[in-house]
Design a protein around this motif. Sequence first.
Motif, mmCIF file in Angstrom:
data_model
loop_
_atom_site.group_PDB
_atom_site.id
_atom_site.type_symbol
_atom_site.label_atom_id
_atom_site.label_comp_id
_atom_site.label_asym_id
_atom_site.label_seq_id
_atom_site.Cartn_x
_atom_site.Cartn_y
_atom_site.Cartn_z
ATOM 1 N N UNK A 152 1.008 -0.870 0.018
ATOM 2 C CA UNK A 152 -0.149 -0.241 0.434
ATOM 3 C C UNK A 152 0.627 1.097 -0.003
ATOM 4 N N UNK A 153 0.053 2.332 -0.833
ATOM 5 C CA UNK A 153 1.087 3.837 -0.989
ATOM 6 C C UNK A 153 0.196 5.021 -1.262
ATOM 7 N N UNK A 154 0.645 5.811 -0.223
ATOM 8 C CA UNK A 154 -0.438 7.217 0.297
ATOM 9 C C UNK A 154 0.407 8.282 -0.681
ATOM 10 N N UNK A 182 3.167 0.673 3.204
ATOM 11 C CA UNK A 182 3.413 -0.654 3.873
ATOM 12 C C UNK A 182 1.820 -0.591 4.404
ATOM 13 N N UNK A 183 1.940 -1.374 5.445
ATOM 14 C CA UNK A 183 2.556 -2.161 6.817
ATOM 15 C C UNK A 183 3.916 -3.203 6.022
ATOM 16 N N UNK A 184 2.740 -4.179 5.134
ATOM 17 C CA UNK A 184 4.312 -4.808 4.335
ATOM 18 C C UNK A 184 3.809 -5.174 3.367
ATOM 19 N N UNK A 185 5.703 -5.878 2.430
ATOM 20 C CA UNK A 185 5.623 -6.341 1.371
ATOM 21 C C UNK A 185 4.966 -8.245 1.120
ATOM 22 N N UNK A 186 4.009 -7.662 -0.067
ATOM 23 C CA UNK A 186 3.095 -8.902 0.148
ATOM 24 C C UNK A 186 3.542 -9.691 -1.191
ATOM 25 N N UNK A 187 4.151 -10.660 -0.905
ATOM 26 C CA UNK A 187 4.719 -11.328 -1.899
ATOM 27 C C UNK A 187 4.017 -12.222 -3.018
ATOM 28 N N UNK A 188 4.558 -11.255 -4.832
ATOM 29 C CA UNK A 188 2.926 -11.630 -5.963
ATOM 30 C C UNK A 188 2.439 -13.102 -5.696
ATOM 31 N N UNK A 189 3.062 -13.748 -4.567
ATOM 32 C CA UNK A 189 2.802 -15.500 -5.370
ATOM 33 C C UNK A 189 1.467 -15.644 -4.368
ATOM 34 N N UNK A 190 1.458 -14.764 -2.817
ATOM 35 C CA UNK A 190 0.253 -14.471 -2.396
ATOM 36 C C UNK A 190 -0.779 -13.497 -2.897
ATOM 37 N N UNK A 191 -0.708 -12.706 -3.342
ATOM 38 C CA UNK A 191 -1.585 -11.650 -3.882
ATOM 39 C C UNK A 191 -1.912 -12.213 -5.190
ATOM 40 N N UNK A 192 -1.078 -12.671 -5.995
ATOM 41 C CA UNK A 192 -2.474 -13.113 -7.334
ATOM 42 C C UNK A 192 -2.403 -11.958 -8.506
ATOM 43 N N UNK A 193 -3.148 -12.066 -8.976
ATOM 44 C CA UNK A 193 -3.644 -11.507 -10.376
ATOM 45 C C UNK A 193 -3.609 -9.706 -9.055
ATOM 46 N N UNK A 194 -3.139 -8.872 -9.898
ATOM 47 C CA UNK A 194 -2.617 -7.674 -8.782
ATOM 48 C C UNK A 194 -3.429 -6.579 -9.480
ATOM 49 N N UNK A 195 -4.737 -6.965 -10.871
ATOM 50 C CA UNK A 195 -5.368 -6.392 -11.203
ATOM 51 C C UNK A 195 -7.079 -6.707 -11.093
ATOM 52 N N UNK A 270 -6.166 -7.803 0.612
ATOM 53 C CA UNK A 270 -4.365 -8.066 0.815
ATOM 54 C C UNK A 270 -3.739 -7.921 0.668
ATOM 55 N N UNK A 271 -3.802 -6.403 0.692
ATOM 56 C CA UNK A 271 -2.306 -6.402 1.503
ATOM 57 C C UNK A 271 -2.379 -4.711 2.446
ATOM 58 N N UNK A 272 -3.002 -5.048 3.400
ATOM 59 C CA UNK A 272 -3.383 -4.140 4.863
ATOM 60 C C UNK A 272 -3.602 -3.099 5.193
ATOM 61 N N UNK A 273 -3.497 -1.827 6.405
ATOM 62 C CA UNK A 273 -3.727 -0.416 6.116
ATOM 63 C C UNK A 273 -2.637 0.112 6.729
ATOM 64 N N UNK A 274 -3.419 1.308 6.299
ATOM 65 C CA UNK A 274 -1.949 2.065 6.576
ATOM 66 C C UNK A 274 -2.762 3.506 7.629
ATOM 67 N N UNK A 275 -2.673 4.070 8.566
ATOM 68 C CA UNK A 275 -3.309 4.950 8.740
ATOM 69 C C UNK A 275 -2.310 6.113 9.520
ATOM 70 N N UNK A 276 -2.443 7.575 9.393
ATOM 71 C CA UNK A 276 -1.671 8.833 9.333
ATOM 72 C C UNK A 276 -2.208 9.848 10.144
ATOM 73 N N UNK A 277 -1.511 10.289 10.814
ATOM 74 C CA UNK A 277 -2.005 11.584 11.427
ATOM 75 C C UNK A 277 -1.425 13.278 10.552
ATOM 76 N N UNK A 278 -2.321 14.103 9.822
ATOM 77 C CA UNK A 278 -2.043 15.255 9.910
ATOM 78 C C UNK A 278 -1.704 15.941 10.269
ATOM 79 N N UNK A 279 -0.726 16.629 10.690
ATOM 80 C CA UNK A 279 -0.094 17.765 11.195
ATOM 81 C C UNK A 279 0.796 18.929 10.833
ATOM 82 N N UNK A 280 0.837 20.031 10.970
ATOM 83 C CA UNK A 280 1.571 20.991 10.262
ATOM 84 C C UNK A 280 2.723 20.567 11.042
ATOM 85 N N UNK A 281 4.129 21.241 9.733
ATOM 86 C CA UNK A 281 5.289 22.346 10.396
ATOM 87 C C UNK A 281 5.398 23.056 10.591
ATOM 88 N N UNK A 282 5.867 22.888 12.424
ATOM 89 C CA UNK A 282 6.032 24.356 12.437
ATOM 90 C C UNK A 282 5.482 25.569 12.396
#
Length: 282
Positions: A152-154, A182-195, A270-282
């Motif tokens: 997973x990418x954001x 992330x959270x993890x890299x799932x190998x292609x054999x476990x994912x199957x069809x990426x489409x 099949x690839x998991x989940x992410x959670x991000x909190x947004x904050x301001x820089x400075x």
Amino acid sequence: MKLVRFGDAGAEKPGMIDHNGDLRDLSGQVDDIAGHVLSDTTLDMLRTLDPMALPKVDREVRFGPCVGQIGKFMCIGLNYSDHAAETGAAIPEHPILFMKATSAIVGPNDDVVMPRGSTHTDWEVELGVVIGKACKYVSEEEALDYVAGYCVCNDVSERHFQTKLTGQWTKGKSCDTFGPTGPWLVTRDEVGDPQNLAMHLDVNGNRRQTGNTNTMIFTVAQCISHLSQMFTLHPGDVISTGTPPGVGMGMKPDPVYLKEGDVMDLTIEKLGSQRQVVRADG
């Protein structure tokens, strides 16, 4: 297999998720989950291991980016037909490529930090493709053989930086923390069809994006083949393959962007989940 990197930023260790969902330490087997261990030979060796014999790690530990030492972080723009429609863009004739600085890459649950002056920070859930062996001039038919796995990418984006500051999209795509992976890299054999992978993203518990990789304009295989005609893809390189509709920039009647304190939750089947909190820089 589900391969992970865990620990403090810059000092992550390699790991594996076992069949019970527990985290196991792979430090005694490989030094990192990075390009040099993503070959079919090394992955086959890791498959022979008994995960239950590996040291168990507390799951409360931080997860880092699931791939270390990424050489190229490539992104495909406007690659979902329904997303192109919401932005009013024409369907591209070839995959649109832009690069995201590797310094933007962070862990799947690390904070996303809006840079100073940001008013148009946006979200984009995307399928990440991790290259497992060097490829150049590969055909579409053989392209998926060069994939180590998926994640997973954001593709967090600052739209004003992206479209209004003279230059290329890279300015709005490469801010620090704008590449949770992330959270993890799932190998292609476990994912199957990426489409055929369902995906979604919520902001503050409200569903913003719902999609499926089956609406990609250019498939994973087509993207790999196309890019390999121009330059070599190396082990550990990542291709983020585009986003479905529902980004803040495309909301009607007025765009909606992230603000400090917002929470993004994103998942790909099949690839998991992410959670991000947004904050301001400075």
